[in-house]
Design a protein around this motif. Sequence first.
Motif, PDB file in Angstrom:
ATOM      1  N   THR A 105      14.849  10.387 -13.977  1.00 17.39           N
ATOM      2  CA  THR A 105      15.394   9.375 -13.051  1.00 17.39           C
ATOM      3  C   THR A 105      14.425   9.406 -12.091  1.00 17.39           C
ATOM      4  N   PRO A 106      14.636   8.318 -10.969  1.00 20.02           N
ATOM      5  CA  PRO A 106      13.734   7.965  -9.923  1.00 20.02           C
ATOM      6  C   PRO A 106      13.868   9.244  -9.076  1.00 20.02           C
ATOM      7  N   ASP A 107      14.999   9.809  -9.002  1.00 19.53           N
ATOM      8  CA  ASP A 107      15.089  10.843  -7.918  1.00 19.53           C
ATOM      9  C   ASP A 107      15.239  12.233  -8.680  1.00 19.53           C
ATOM     10  N   GLY A 108      14.326  12.208  -9.754  1.00 19.67           N
ATOM     11  CA  GLY A 108      13.865  13.350 -10.289  1.00 19.67           C
ATOM     12  C   GLY A 108      14.796  14.376 -11.386  1.00 19.67           C
ATOM     13  N   GLN A 109      15.933  13.459 -11.556  1.00 22.63           N
ATOM     14  CA  GLN A 109      16.801  14.230 -12.476  1.00 22.63           C
ATOM     15  C   GLN A 109      16.240  14.161 -13.798  1.00 22.63           C
ATOM     16  N   GLN A 110      16.075  15.284 -14.583  1.00 24.97           N
ATOM     17  CA  GLN A 110      15.712  15.463 -15.939  1.00 24.97           C
ATOM     18  C   GLN A 110      16.615  15.166 -16.880  1.00 24.97           C
ATOM     19  N   ILE A 111      16.287  14.346 -17.819  1.00 22.29           N
ATOM     20  CA  ILE A 111      17.508  13.975 -18.903  1.00 22.29           C
ATOM     21  C   ILE A 111      17.168  14.637 -20.219  1.00 22.29           C
ATOM     22  N   GLN A 112      18.011  15.257 -20.830  1.00 21.23           N
ATOM     23  CA  GLN A 112      17.756  16.026 -22.047  1.00 21.23           C
ATOM     24  C   GLN A 112      18.889  15.904 -22.913  1.00 21.23           C
ATOM     25  N   LEU A 113      18.425  15.570 -24.296  1.00 22.11           N
ATOM     26  CA  LEU A 113      19.287  15.397 -25.473  1.00 22.11           C
ATOM     27  C   LEU A 113      19.439  16.808 -25.997  1.00 22.11           C
ATOM     28  N   LYS A 114      20.892  17.350 -26.236  1.00 22.29           N
ATOM     29  CA  LYS A 114      20.933  18.676 -26.994  1.00 22.29           C
ATOM     30  C   LYS A 114      21.604  18.317 -28.106  1.00 22.29           C
ATOM     31  N   GLY A 115      20.958  18.893 -29.375  1.00 12.72           N
ATOM     32  CA  GLY A 115      21.501  18.624 -30.567  1.00 12.72           C
ATOM     33  C   GLY A 115      20.911  17.540 -31.266  1.00 12.72           C
ATOM     34  N   SER A 116      19.678  17.248 -30.950  1.00 12.06           N
ATOM     35  CA  SER A 116      19.063  15.979 -31.368  1.00 12.06           C
ATOM     36  C   SER A 116      17.751  16.151 -32.312  1.00 12.06           C
ATOM     37  N   GLY A 117      18.080  17.310 -33.019  1.00 14.95           N
ATOM     38  CA  GLY A 117      17.396  17.882 -34.047  1.00 14.95           C
ATOM     39  C   GLY A 117      16.223  18.673 -33.957  1.00 14.95           C
ATOM     40  N   ARG A 118      15.492  18.917 -35.193  1.00 21.26           N
ATOM     41  CA  ARG A 118      14.456  20.200 -35.115  1.00 21.26           C
ATOM     42  C   ARG A 118      13.536  19.683 -34.260  1.00 21.26           C
ATOM     43  N   THR A 119      12.778  20.864 -33.711  1.00 21.22           N
ATOM     44  CA  THR A 119      11.711  20.962 -32.860  1.00 21.22           C
ATOM     45  C   THR A 119      10.721  21.998 -33.443  1.00 21.22           C
ATOM     46  N   PRO A 120       9.530  22.167 -32.904  1.00 25.20           N
ATOM     47  CA  PRO A 120       8.518  23.160 -33.390  1.00 25.20           C
ATOM     48  C   PRO A 120       9.424  24.546 -32.977  1.00 25.20           C
ATOM     49  N   TYR A 121      10.389  24.573 -32.189  1.00 21.90           N
ATOM     50  CA  TYR A 121      10.967  25.876 -31.753  1.00 21.90           C
ATOM     51  C   TYR A 121      12.062  26.188 -32.357  1.00 21.90           C
ATOM     52  N   SER A 122      12.486  25.493 -33.464  1.00 26.99           N
ATOM     53  CA  SER A 122      13.972  25.469 -34.111  1.00 26.99           C
ATOM     54  C   SER A 122      13.788  26.841 -34.958  1.00 26.99           C
ATOM     55  N   ARG A 123      12.856  27.586 -35.358  1.00 27.12           N
ATOM     56  CA  ARG A 123      12.976  28.830 -35.874  1.00 27.12           C
ATOM     57  C   ARG A 123      13.874  28.776 -37.141  1.00 27.12           C
ATOM     58  N   GLY A 124      13.654  27.946 -37.891  1.00 22.42           N
ATOM     59  CA  GLY A 124      14.422  27.832 -39.164  1.00 22.42           C
ATOM     60  C   GLY A 124      15.944  27.244 -39.104  1.00 22.42           C
TER      61      GLY A 124
END
Length: 486
Positions: A105-124
């Motif tokens: 956001t404009p004041d620097g809050q990071q927005i994160q989705l949790k549970g949004s699918g696999r990533t290169p770090y999902s380790r199976g």
Amino acid sequence: MATACVTTAPPRLAEPAIRQLGPSFFRAVGPEPLPEPHWVAINDLLARELDLDKEWLASDEALELFSGNADGGDIQPLATVYSGHQFGVWAGQLGDGRALLIGQTPDGQQIQLKGSGRTPYSRGADGRAVLRSSIREYLCSAAMHGLGIPTTRALCIAGSPAPVYRERTETAAVTTRTAPSFIRFGHFEHFSYAGEHRELKTLADFVLDRFYPDCRASEQPYLALLQRVVRKTADLIASWQAAGFMHGVMNTDNMSILGLTLDYGPFQFMDAFDPAHICNHSDGLGRYAYQNQPGIAYWNLRALGHALLPLVPDAESMKRTVQTYEAAFAHAVGQRMAAKLGLAHASESGIQLVTDLLALMARERTDYTIFWHALTQHMAGSSAAPLHDLFVDRAALDAWLIRFETLAQQAGQAHSIARMQRANPAIVLRNHMAQEAIERAEAGDFSLVEELLLALQQPDRAPAGHPEWMRFPPDWAAAIQVSCSS
Ligand code: AMP
Ligand code: MG
């Protein structure tokens, strides 16, 4: 809740700040769409704080974005890499296996989705989160914020009928979390243990400049950074102990560099007081038991200190810095417990009083939250306070009360009922309360999630329409098993 209308004002999101550090720190990856997304919950209070347009938030576009079904537009979501010690053992590379930063956001809050699918770090693993654990995180982070305890926040939950396989088949959900940063001790450990000291410095500089800029004035800015994290962590753990909160999985990858409560899993608020209580069913040895939390935080800070060794002058100064944790924690927990007694400062006799009280409560298995709230009412002169009903050994309670009342009188102006009221909530999020909201939500009724959210945002008030939330947990609560499965 979703409407077909065209959006009014979507949030002005920018690239997550960590992107500027370069590709060693993350991988760009899109969310995996979920079928038939629907709203489960929206935290209106946080939405207002984030300046999100209410109408937009009720739109299909918002639902698409926060369920991971939007293509992201200009901003490429990213998963960051970290490592960590899990249950005291080096676990190597972990990373955001099911979380994606989608902007800030404009004041620097990071927005994160949790549970949004696999990533290169999902380790199976599947990259998903279930509705059950998402509701627990959503409600507990609101509860912690309501109690004044530093924490990541949760803006909303989007659900989907997509099956997710845990001990049983559950359904998927995506939680949108916010924080100034999700950087963990494990991010530092990752680059340090890999011998990537240039990246380690880049990361430390980023955290310094963004969050601890005054450390730049120090002759040893990285030691000063460590010192600040020691203080923040000591304050955080003190606030957990005072609230009777158990995190359950204090691995170094779950420790925030900003001293926030991070990654809600098998957490629990204490019911009957037992210092050895283990809230995580997967923690057979009780590494993360209530009474071990302060020592484990110290252990984790030592791991962070070791990770920072390439940036500090020598191991001795690093050790000395980390060792300041003991005094910092003692001070912080003293202050927090003094506040529960209504006192402005922790004196030696105040600390002795708390020690003796906790020993009595442990012997009697007194309900932690109910006791402190009843003590507050007792001191406020409420004759209805059931304080004595909480103890079998009433003589022991009376003896303790005489000592306490004497101390409070001696403290004069430095004793305050208002301070007790702030420090001793009427309600906390007990396991069985979350469980009821989850079971109702799994049947398609999200009203209890909303009612709990509103109550937990004002924990010093008796919850309207739910006197049972201030009472002892029902017998079936003891059978609730909460593990790392989420
Ligand atoms: P946690 O125990 O939730 O702190 O997670 C530890 C590590 O496992 C982190 O790297 C998570 O991203 C990853 N992880 C946990 N659950 C999943 C999942 N269902 N899919 C992918 N990664 C996961
Ligand atoms: Mg984690």
